[in-house]
Design an enzyme around this catalytic site. Structure first.
Site, PDB file in Angstrom:
ATOM      1  N   GLY A  31      38.173  40.642  48.498  1.00 22.21           N
ATOM      2  CA  GLY A  31      38.462  39.865  49.697  1.00 22.21           C
ATOM      3  C   GLY A  31      39.365  40.592  50.670  1.00 22.21           C
ATOM      4  N   ASN A  32      39.961  39.822  51.617  1.00 17.78           N
ATOM      5  CA  ASN A  32      40.728  40.376  52.738  1.00 17.78           C
ATOM      6  C   ASN A  32      39.873  41.451  53.425  1.00 17.78           C
ATOM      7  OD1 ASN A  32      43.483  42.369  53.560  1.00 17.78           O
ATOM      8  ND2 ASN A  32      43.188  40.303  54.303  1.00 17.78           N
ATOM      9  N   HIS A  37      34.545  46.970  54.199  1.00 19.12           N
ATOM     10  CA  HIS A  37      33.718  46.051  53.407  1.00 19.12           C
ATOM     11  C   HIS A  37      32.444  45.675  54.174  1.00 19.12           C
ATOM     12  CE1 HIS A  37      37.840  44.942  51.786  1.00 19.12           C
ATOM     13  NE2 HIS A  37      37.190  45.246  50.686  1.00 19.12           N
ATOM     14  N   GLN A  61      43.016  44.088  36.552  1.00 24.64           N
ATOM     15  CA  GLN A  61      43.163  45.468  37.021  1.00 24.64           C
ATOM     16  C   GLN A  61      44.514  45.729  37.692  1.00 24.64           C
ATOM     17  OE1 GLN A  61      39.653  44.924  39.780  1.00 24.64           O
ATOM     18  NE2 GLN A  61      40.800  46.306  41.081  1.00 24.64           N
ATOM     19  N   GLY A 149      32.549  51.511  47.981  1.00 24.45           N
ATOM     20  CA  GLY A 149      33.057  52.460  48.972  1.00 24.45           C
ATOM     21  C   GLY A 149      33.503  53.764  48.313  1.00 24.45           C
ATOM     22  N   VAL A 178      35.226  54.079  55.791  1.00 26.98           N
ATOM     23  CA  VAL A 178      35.384  53.717  57.210  1.00 26.98           C
ATOM     24  C   VAL A 178      36.854  53.931  57.566  1.00 26.98           C
ATOM     25  CG1 VAL A 178      35.192  51.846  58.905  1.00 26.98           C
ATOM     26  CG2 VAL A 178      33.502  52.050  57.072  1.00 26.98           C
TER      27      VAL A 178
HETATM   28  O1  PAF Z   1      37.293  47.927  44.841  1.00 26.53           O
HETATM   29  C1  PAF Z   1      37.591  46.736  44.630  1.00 26.53           C
HETATM   30  O2  PAF Z   1      37.769  45.935  45.542  1.00 26.53           O
HETATM   31  C2  PAF Z   1      37.732  46.249  43.205  1.00 26.53           C
HETATM   32  O3  PAF Z   1      38.272  47.218  42.389  1.00 26.53           O
HETATM   33  C3  PAF Z   1      36.403  45.710  42.617  1.00 26.53           C
HETATM   34  C4  PAF Z   1      35.357  46.803  42.518  1.00 26.53           C
HETATM   35  C5  PAF Z   1      35.879  44.575  43.468  1.00 26.53           C
HETATM   36  C6  PAF Z   1      36.652  45.177  41.202  1.00 26.53           C
HETATM   37  O4  PAF Z   1      37.601  44.164  41.192  1.00 26.53           O
END
Ligand code: PAF
Length: 294
Positions: A31-32, A37, A61, A149, A178
């Site tokens: 998100g955000n 994205h 994570q 990305g 980007v």
């Molecule tokens: O790159 C991210 O935003 C995160 O590490 C992911 C791949 C969505 C996993 O939580």
């Protein structure tokens, strides 16, 4: 755009799409959402009939002293952006939906070696958290294609290895980073920068480019170059974590077998820890030997 907090409901809808022969591209996010994205979503639209995005700030994570609680959560604005890009489905599960029995006894997916170096060395357990949640999301969405990305170069390499090692029938596509006009890679964590830090931040990319230029010109004392770049970043106001010239496939040191070099850096600037990378393709068939890429 159809939105689901429940993975079961999303699965049901996607099964119907699949039954009609539609292909599915998946964009997992925390998100955000920023233009980086959105570019992933645009690429997803080009390669499949149906685009599924997910928004899930994955606690597994984040390290204990990291920014899980303050990580920016902007669901309403994110939904609007995804809708505007023509995303077909959004999954935005709660933590209980993904970890119904808690995280303590969660089965983990660990990609060895690639996960232990660079960001993995300073963020122990981070990539097991990423690989585990991406695996879960892949099981829920069952995409044909998944898009990530290249800013998170190590994450992309780990996911590619996981998919290969676990025989997942999913094509992984990496999308170019980007950048803002001054070269700063887009990141949700850029929002933590003060105005002064924001004016310093592009130096990370600039230093990577200078390093690549030196290698392209034939300078091959990588350790010396790395130290020089670390010193330059310190001078600019960063607290560098690493600055490293690696083989882009193995993420190990550059060898005579290396076909592409990746130069990766991570450095704290105030609150956020910024990461970035550039690559350089070595082409022995050309007279000038090297060809710079992204
Ligand atoms: O790159 C991210 O935003 C995160 O590490 C992911 C791949 C969505 C996993 O939580």
């Amino acid at each position: 755009m159809k939105t689901f907090a429940s993975s079961k409901q999303l699965r049901k809808s996607l099964a119907q799409e699949r039954a009609q022969g539609k292909t599915i591209a998946f964009v997992p996010t925390m998100g955000n959402l920023h233009d980086g994205h959105i570019e992933l979503v645009r690429q997803a639209k080009k390669v499949a009939d149906i685009v599924v995005a997910s928004i899930f700030v994955n606690p597994l994570q984040f390290g204990v002293s990291e920014d899980l609680d303050s990580y920016p959560r902007t669901l309403a604005a994110d939904k609007q952006k995804l809708f505007a890009e023509g995303t077909h489905y959004l999954l935005y599960p709660e933590v209980d939906e993904i970890y119904p029995e808690g995280m303590g006894s969660q089965t983990l997916v660990v990609v060895p070696d690639l996960s232990d170096t660079l960001c993995g060395a300073s963020r122990p357990g981070h990539f097991a958290g990423v690989a585990t949640v991406v695996n879960k999301l892949f099981q829920i969405v069952q995409p044909d294609i998944a898009i990530f990305g290249k800013k998170d170069f190590q994450q992309l390499a780990i996911i590619e290895k996981m998919v290969k090692d676990l025989c997942m029938p999913i094509q992984i596509i990496g999308v170019e980073t980007v950048r803002d006009v001054d070269g700063l890679a887009m990141s949700s964590r850029n929002g933590y920068l003060t105005d002064e830090e924001r004016s310093i931040a592009p130096a990370l990319h600039k230093t990577l480019l200078e390093c690549r230029e030196a290698i392209a010109c034939g300078f091959d004392s990588y350790e010396e170059l790395e130290q020089h770049c670390i010193d330059a970043l310190k001078e600019a106001g960063f607290k560098p974590d690493y600055f490293s010239v690696r083989d882009a496939v193995t993420l190990g040191g550059v060898t005579s077998q290396t076909e592409q070099i990746v130069i990766l850096a991570a450095a704290k600037l105030g609150k956020p820890r910024l990461i970035d990378n550039v690559t350089l393709t070595l082409n022995p068939h050309q007279d000038w030997g090297m060809l710079a890429t992204h």
